[in-house]
Design a protein around this motif. Structure first.
Motif, short mmCIF file in Angstrom:
data_model
loop_
_atom_site.label_atom_id
_atom_site.label_comp_id
_atom_site.label_asym_id
_atom_site.label_seq_id
_atom_site.Cartn_x
_atom_site.Cartn_y
_atom_site.Cartn_z
N MET A 178 30.78 14.91 29.93
CA MET A 178 31.78 14.33 28.65
C MET A 178 31.62 12.71 28.37
SD MET A 178 35.84 13.56 28.37
CE MET A 178 36.07 12.00 28.45
N ARG A 179 31.39 12.18 27.37
CA ARG A 179 31.10 10.86 26.73
C ARG A 179 32.33 10.73 26.12
NH1 ARG A 179 28.53 10.33 21.98
NH2 ARG A 179 27.12 12.13 21.30
N TYR A 180 32.89 9.48 25.85
CA TYR A 180 33.73 9.07 25.03
C TYR A 180 33.49 7.88 24.08
CZ TYR A 180 35.47 5.42 28.18
OH TYR A 180 35.75 4.23 28.85
N VAL A 181 33.64 7.64 22.97
CA VAL A 181 33.55 6.52 22.19
C VAL A 181 34.72 5.95 21.29
CG1 VAL A 181 31.18 7.48 21.80
CG2 VAL A 181 32.91 8.17 20.43
N GLN A 182 34.82 5.07 20.84
CA GLN A 182 35.86 4.36 20.26
C GLN A 182 36.01 4.87 19.09
OE1 GLN A 182 38.17 2.22 21.82
NE2 GLN A 182 39.64 2.33 19.85
N SER A 183 37.19 5.33 18.47
CA SER A 183 37.36 5.62 16.87
C SER A 183 37.21 4.36 16.12
CB SER A 183 38.96 6.27 16.83
OG SER A 183 39.15 6.26 15.26
N MET A 184 36.40 4.74 15.02
CA MET A 184 36.31 3.72 13.77
C MET A 184 37.53 3.30 13.16
SD MET A 184 32.41 4.87 12.38
CE MET A 184 32.68 3.44 11.14
N TYR A 185 38.28 4.10 13.02
CA TYR A 185 39.45 3.94 12.23
C TYR A 185 40.85 3.81 12.72
CZ TYR A 185 35.85 4.96 8.71
OH TYR A 185 34.71 5.17 8.04
N TYR A 186 40.88 4.24 14.21
CA TYR A 186 42.21 3.83 14.81
C TYR A 186 41.96 3.20 16.23
CZ TYR A 186 43.43 7.73 11.74
OH TYR A 186 43.85 8.50 10.52
N GLU A 187 42.37 1.90 16.25
CA GLU A 187 41.97 0.75 17.13
C GLU A 187 42.17 1.39 18.61
OE1 GLU A 187 43.90 0.16 14.90
OE2 GLU A 187 43.17 -1.41 13.45
N TYR A 188 43.28 2.09 18.68
CA TYR A 188 43.89 2.55 19.98
C TYR A 188 43.49 4.10 20.39
CZ TYR A 188 47.18 4.42 16.45
OH TYR A 188 47.64 5.04 15.21
N LYS A 189 42.74 4.52 19.74
CA LYS A 189 42.26 5.77 19.91
C LYS A 189 40.62 6.20 20.34
CE LYS A 189 45.84 8.17 16.93
NZ LYS A 189 46.08 9.01 15.81
N TYR A 190 40.43 7.18 20.85
CA TYR A 190 39.06 7.50 21.30
C TYR A 190 38.78 9.08 21.19
CZ TYR A 190 40.71 9.27 25.71
OH TYR A 190 41.22 10.11 26.56
N HIS A 191 37.29 9.20 20.94
CA HIS A 191 37.02 10.54 20.96
C HIS A 191 36.37 10.94 22.28
CE1 HIS A 191 37.48 9.37 16.89
NE2 HIS A 191 36.53 9.06 16.44
N ALA A 192 36.62 12.21 22.50
CA ALA A 192 35.95 12.89 23.65
C ALA A 192 35.00 13.97 23.34
CB ALA A 192 37.10 13.47 24.55
N ILE A 193 33.68 13.77 23.71
CA ILE A 193 32.70 14.99 23.34
C ILE A 193 32.18 15.28 24.51
CG2 ILE A 193 30.43 14.88 22.23
CD1 ILE A 193 31.21 11.98 20.73
N MET A 194 32.39 16.85 24.65
CA MET A 194 31.87 17.69 25.76
C MET A 194 30.91 18.46 25.64
SD MET A 194 35.91 18.53 26.96
CE MET A 194 36.74 17.74 25.64
N PHE A 195 30.02 18.57 26.38
CA PHE A 195 28.60 19.23 26.10
C PHE A 195 28.28 19.84 27.54
CE2 PHE A 195 27.71 15.01 26.24
CZ PHE A 195 26.85 14.99 27.17
N ARG A 196 27.68 21.23 27.67
CA ARG A 196 27.15 21.65 28.88
C ARG A 196 25.93 21.17 29.34
NH1 ARG A 196 28.83 26.67 26.21
NH2 ARG A 196 30.71 27.79 27.29
N THR A 197 26.10 20.87 30.69
CA THR A 197 24.88 20.15 31.30
C THR A 197 23.63 21.22 31.33
OG1 THR A 197 25.64 20.92 33.46
CG2 THR A 197 26.12 18.93 32.94
#
Length: 246
Positions: free
Chosen positions: A227-246
């Motif tokens: 999993m990697r997470y990145v800051q949301s562009m349009y909501y300063e207090y939120k992030y996106h969690a991106i999950m993928f299989r190894t």
């Protein structure tokens, strides 16, 4: 409760099991910062960048399909799921207006939706909805989602409340004219809302739970995902969690 099926809405037996399902049962619009089509298009473009392809998509908590209809041109088949009957009625209207014939809708919650899926997906996503689930429910969601995810697929949770930034946003520190007086005013308003919500037996905070990204990462790793997470562009207090299989 049994709902009548439309051209796209499948019949699913579902009943409110928590305060959030009851709270959203008659709502008709999602919690986007702005409801203009221009903003929705920009928000969808950012999310499509992180979804990064695929041919089939499952969107849990699709609401009134404000983003789902922008995803539609990029996918062959999409399924939108929500536990709010009123949201799905609005979604059905919007899908027809936009002419998106590749979208099906299902009335279900995070526990019941899995019994009604007919094929696996390249992308399973949820935008602005994971904060209404506990860590235990998120754990179960990822476990179930992994069974309906194609080998090269991704699970993407968009707009998760960040516990490190959310309190600052609540104090108004991201506002254009931030200051001590504004912060005190926000504290007073938050306290008043909490008291009023308690008296009316409503959620004290309509934004739900904030989830530490490292805890989500721990759950993802448990089920065989990086999993990697990145800051949301349009909501300063939120992030996106991106999950993928190894």
């Amino acid at each position: 409760m049994e709902v009548e099926s439309t051209e796209r809405m499948k019949k699913v037996h579902v009943k409110p099991i928590n305060i959030w399902e009851d709270f959203f049962k008659d709502k008709t619009h999602g919690g986007h910062r702005y409801s203009t089509e221009e903003f929705l298009a920009l928000e969808a473009r950012e999310k499509l960048f992180h979804l990064d392809g695929g041919k089939t998509l499952l969107d849990f908590g699709c609401g009134s399909a404000e983003l789902l209809t922008y995803y539609a041109p990029k996918y062959e088949k999409l399924v939108g799921v929500d536990f709010s009957p009123s949201m799905l009625r609005e979604a059905d209207k919007r899908i027809k207006e936009k002419g998106c014939n590749n979208i099906d809708l299902i009335l279900a919650n995070h526990e019941t939706l899995w019994d009604h899926l007919q094929f696996p997906f390249d992308r399973i996503t949820a935008a602005g909805v994971i904060q209404y689930l506990t860590f235990q429910e998120i754990d179960a969601f990822i476990a179930n989602a992994s069974k309906y995810l194609n080998p090269d697929g991704k699970i993407v949770f968009f707009d998760v409340l960040d516990p490190r930034l959310y309190p600052l946003w609540k104090l108004g520190l991201f506002a254009p004219k931030a200051g001590v007086l504004k912060a005190l005013y926000r504290i007073w308003c938050d306290l008043w809302y909490s008291i009023s919500a308690t008296l009316k037996n409503r959620p004290r905070n309509i934004y739900g739970f904030s989830h530490n990204p490292y805890k989500l990462q721990e759950i993802a790793n448990k089920h065989g995902f990086e999993m990697r997470y990145v800051q949301s562009m349009y909501y300063e207090y939120k992030y996106h969690a991106i999950m993928f299989r190894t």
